[in-house]
Design a protein around this motif. Structure first.
Motif, PDB file in Angstrom:
ATOM      1  N   ILE A  42       0.840  -1.200   0.000  1.00  0.00           N
ATOM      2  CA  ILE A  42       0.000   0.000   0.000  1.00  0.00           C
ATOM      3  C   ILE A  42       0.873   1.246   0.000  1.00  0.00           C
ATOM      4  O   ILE A  42       0.595   2.217  -0.712  1.00  0.00           O
ATOM      5  N   GLU A  43       1.944   1.234   0.766  1.00  0.00           N
ATOM      6  CA  GLU A  43       2.849   2.384   0.789  1.00  0.00           C
ATOM      7  C   GLU A  43       3.468   2.626  -0.587  1.00  0.00           C
ATOM      8  O   GLU A  43       3.558   3.778  -1.038  1.00  0.00           O
ATOM      9  N   TYR A  44       3.890   1.567  -1.255  1.00  0.00           N
ATOM     10  CA  TYR A  44       4.449   1.730  -2.601  1.00  0.00           C
ATOM     11  C   TYR A  44       3.387   2.243  -3.566  1.00  0.00           C
ATOM     12  O   TYR A  44       3.677   3.056  -4.445  1.00  0.00           O
ATOM     13  N   GLY A  45       2.172   1.791  -3.427  1.00  0.00           N
ATOM     14  CA  GLY A  45       1.089   2.269  -4.283  1.00  0.00           C
ATOM     15  C   GLY A  45       0.818   3.750  -4.081  1.00  0.00           C
ATOM     16  O   GLY A  45       0.634   4.499  -5.046  1.00  0.00           O
ATOM     17  N   LEU A  46       0.801   4.188  -2.830  1.00  0.00           N
ATOM     18  CA  LEU A  46       0.587   5.606  -2.545  1.00  0.00           C
ATOM     19  C   LEU A  46       1.743   6.455  -3.057  1.00  0.00           C
ATOM     20  O   LEU A  46       1.537   7.551  -3.592  1.00  0.00           O
ATOM     21  N   LEU A  47       2.946   5.953  -2.913  1.00  0.00           N
ATOM     22  CA  LEU A  47       4.117   6.671  -3.409  1.00  0.00           C
ATOM     23  C   LEU A  47       4.075   6.800  -4.929  1.00  0.00           C
ATOM     24  O   LEU A  47       4.354   7.863  -5.488  1.00  0.00           O
ATOM     25  N   ALA A  48       3.707   5.732  -5.608  1.00  0.00           N
ATOM     26  CA  ALA A  48       3.603   5.771  -7.069  1.00  0.00           C
ATOM     27  C   ALA A  48       2.512   6.743  -7.510  1.00  0.00           C
ATOM     28  O   ALA A  48       2.690   7.486  -8.488  1.00  0.00           O
ATOM     29  N   ALA A  49       1.398   6.784  -6.794  1.00  0.00           N
ATOM     30  CA  ALA A  49       0.320   7.714  -7.130  1.00  0.00           C
ATOM     31  C   ALA A  49       0.768   9.157  -6.936  1.00  0.00           C
ATOM     32  O   ALA A  49       0.469  10.028  -7.765  1.00  0.00           O
ATOM     33  N   LEU A  50       1.501   9.423  -5.869  1.00  0.00           N
ATOM     34  CA  LEU A  50       1.996  10.776  -5.616  1.00  0.00           C
ATOM     35  C   LEU A  50       2.968  11.211  -6.704  1.00  0.00           C
ATOM     36  O   LEU A  50       2.895  12.339  -7.203  1.00  0.00           O
ATOM     37  N   ILE A  51       3.861  10.325  -7.104  1.00  0.00           N
ATOM     38  CA  ILE A  51       4.810  10.640  -8.172  1.00  0.00           C
ATOM     39  C   ILE A  51       4.068  10.912  -9.479  1.00  0.00           C
ATOM     40  O   ILE A  51       4.407  11.837 -10.218  1.00  0.00           O
ATOM     41  N   ALA A  52       3.051  10.121  -9.774  1.00  0.00           N
ATOM     42  CA  ALA A  52       2.274  10.319 -11.001  1.00  0.00           C
ATOM     43  C   ALA A  52       1.575  11.675 -10.993  1.00  0.00           C
ATOM     44  O   ALA A  52       1.563  12.384 -12.014  1.00  0.00           O
ATOM     45  N   ILE A  53       1.021  12.067  -9.850  1.00  0.00           N
ATOM     46  CA  ILE A  53       0.341  13.361  -9.756  1.00  0.00           C
ATOM     47  C   ILE A  53       1.335  14.501  -9.976  1.00  0.00           C
ATOM     48  O   ILE A  53       1.049  15.460 -10.706  1.00  0.00           O
ATOM     49  N   VAL A  54       2.504  14.399  -9.366  1.00  0.00           N
ATOM     50  CA  VAL A  54       3.524  15.439  -9.534  1.00  0.00           C
ATOM     51  C   VAL A  54       3.958  15.531 -10.995  1.00  0.00           C
ATOM     52  O   VAL A  54       4.109  16.629 -11.543  1.00  0.00           O
ATOM     53  N   LEU A  55       4.146  14.398 -11.653  1.00  0.00           N
ATOM     54  CA  LEU A  55       4.541  14.415 -13.066  1.00  0.00           C
ATOM     55  C   LEU A  55       3.465  15.028 -13.946  1.00  0.00           C
ATOM     56  O   LEU A  55       3.766  15.797 -14.864  1.00  0.00           O
ATOM     57  N   ILE A  56       2.212  14.703 -13.688  1.00  0.00           N
ATOM     58  CA  ILE A  56       1.117  15.244 -14.503  1.00  0.00           C
ATOM     59  C   ILE A  56       1.010  16.753 -14.326  1.00  0.00           C
ATOM     60  O   ILE A  56       0.881  17.502 -15.301  1.00  0.00           O
ATOM     61  N   VAL A  57       1.086  17.221 -13.085  1.00  0.00           N
ATOM     62  CA  VAL A  57       1.002  18.663 -12.831  1.00  0.00           C
ATOM     63  C   VAL A  57       2.203  19.381 -13.455  1.00  0.00           C
ATOM     64  O   VAL A  57       2.044  20.426 -14.094  1.00  0.00           O
ATOM     65  N   GLY A  58       3.383  18.829 -13.289  1.00  0.00           N
ATOM     66  CA  GLY A  58       4.572  19.443 -13.866  1.00  0.00           C
ATOM     67  C   GLY A  58       4.519  19.503 -15.378  1.00  0.00           C
ATOM     68  O   GLY A  58       4.878  20.515 -15.990  1.00  0.00           O
ATOM     69  N   ALA A  59       4.067  18.435 -16.002  1.00  0.00           N
ATOM     70  CA  ALA A  59       3.972  18.408 -17.466  1.00  0.00           C
ATOM     71  C   ALA A  59       2.933  19.408 -17.969  1.00  0.00           C
ATOM     72  O   ALA A  59       3.150  20.070 -18.990  1.00  0.00           O
ATOM     73  N   SER A  60       1.824  19.529 -17.266  1.00  0.00           N
ATOM     74  CA  SER A  60       0.805  20.479 -17.718  1.00  0.00           C
ATOM     75  C   SER A  60       1.290  21.915 -17.569  1.00  0.00           C
ATOM     76  O   SER A  60       1.034  22.757 -18.440  1.00  0.00           O
ATOM     77  N   LEU A  61       2.007  22.221 -16.481  1.00  0.00           N
ATOM     78  CA  LEU A  61       2.544  23.572 -16.324  1.00  0.00           C
ATOM     79  C   LEU A  61       3.611  23.871 -17.368  1.00  0.00           C
ATOM     80  O   LEU A  61       3.645  24.965 -17.943  1.00  0.00           O
ATOM     81  N   ALA A  62       4.488  22.917 -17.618  1.00  0.00           N
ATOM     82  CA  ALA A  62       5.522  23.115 -18.629  1.00  0.00           C
ATOM     83  C   ALA A  62       4.894  23.254 -20.014  1.00  0.00           C
ATOM     84  O   ALA A  62       5.342  24.064 -20.833  1.00  0.00           O
ATOM     85  N   GLY A  63       3.849  22.497 -20.283  1.00  0.00           N
ATOM     86  CA  GLY A  63       3.165  22.586 -21.571  1.00  0.00           C
ATOM     87  C   GLY A  63       2.532  23.947 -21.781  1.00  0.00           C
ATOM     88  O   GLY A  63       2.598  24.516 -22.878  1.00  0.00           O
ATOM     89  N   THR A  64       1.946  24.500 -20.730  1.00  0.00           N
ATOM     90  CA  THR A  64       1.336  25.828 -20.827  1.00  0.00           C
ATOM     91  C   THR A  64       2.403  26.886 -21.098  1.00  0.00           C
ATOM     92  O   THR A  64       2.226  27.757 -21.965  1.00  0.00           O
ATOM     93  N   ASN A  65       3.507  26.809 -20.381  1.00  0.00           N
ATOM     94  CA  ASN A  65       4.587  27.778 -20.586  1.00  0.00           C
ATOM     95  C   ASN A  65       5.209  27.637 -21.970  1.00  0.00           C
ATOM     96  O   ASN A  65       5.529  28.637 -22.610  1.00  0.00           O
ATOM     97  N   LEU A  66       5.401  26.405 -22.423  1.00  0.00           N
ATOM     98  CA  LEU A  66       5.965  26.203 -23.758  1.00  0.00           C
ATOM     99  C   LEU A  66       5.017  26.703 -24.837  1.00  0.00           C
ATOM    100  O   LEU A  66       5.459  27.268 -25.845  1.00  0.00           O
ATOM    101  N   ASN A  67       3.737  26.514 -24.641  1.00  0.00           N
ATOM    102  CA  ASN A  67       2.762  26.989 -25.621  1.00  0.00           C
ATOM    103  C   ASN A  67       2.828  28.509 -25.734  1.00  0.00           C
ATOM    104  O   ASN A  67       2.807  29.056 -26.842  1.00  0.00           O
TER     105      ASN A  67
END
Length: 65
Positions: A21-46
């Protein structure tokens, strides 16, 4: 009856499920950070590419810096 009590104690003391469960929560947190970071970078690049495109084909009265 004693074997049932021992089985329940063994189940409660087992920590393998907790680790999964701890590994699952950690993986979910990493995925959320990557998605938010990619969307912010995409907006700035656009915005950057729109600025560059405006400078390549300037409109009358446009200023590029």
């Amino acid at each position: 009856m004693k074997s049932l009590i021992l089985a329940i104690k063994g189940f409660l003391l087992d920590e393998e499920g907790v680790t999964a469960i701890e590994y699952g929560l950690l993986a979910a947190l990493i995925a959320i950070v990557l998605i938010v970071g990619a969307s912010l970078a995409g907006t700035n690049l656009n915005a950057l590419f729109a600025y560059i495109a405006g400078c390549l084909t300037p409109l009358p009265g446009a200023s590029c810096g």
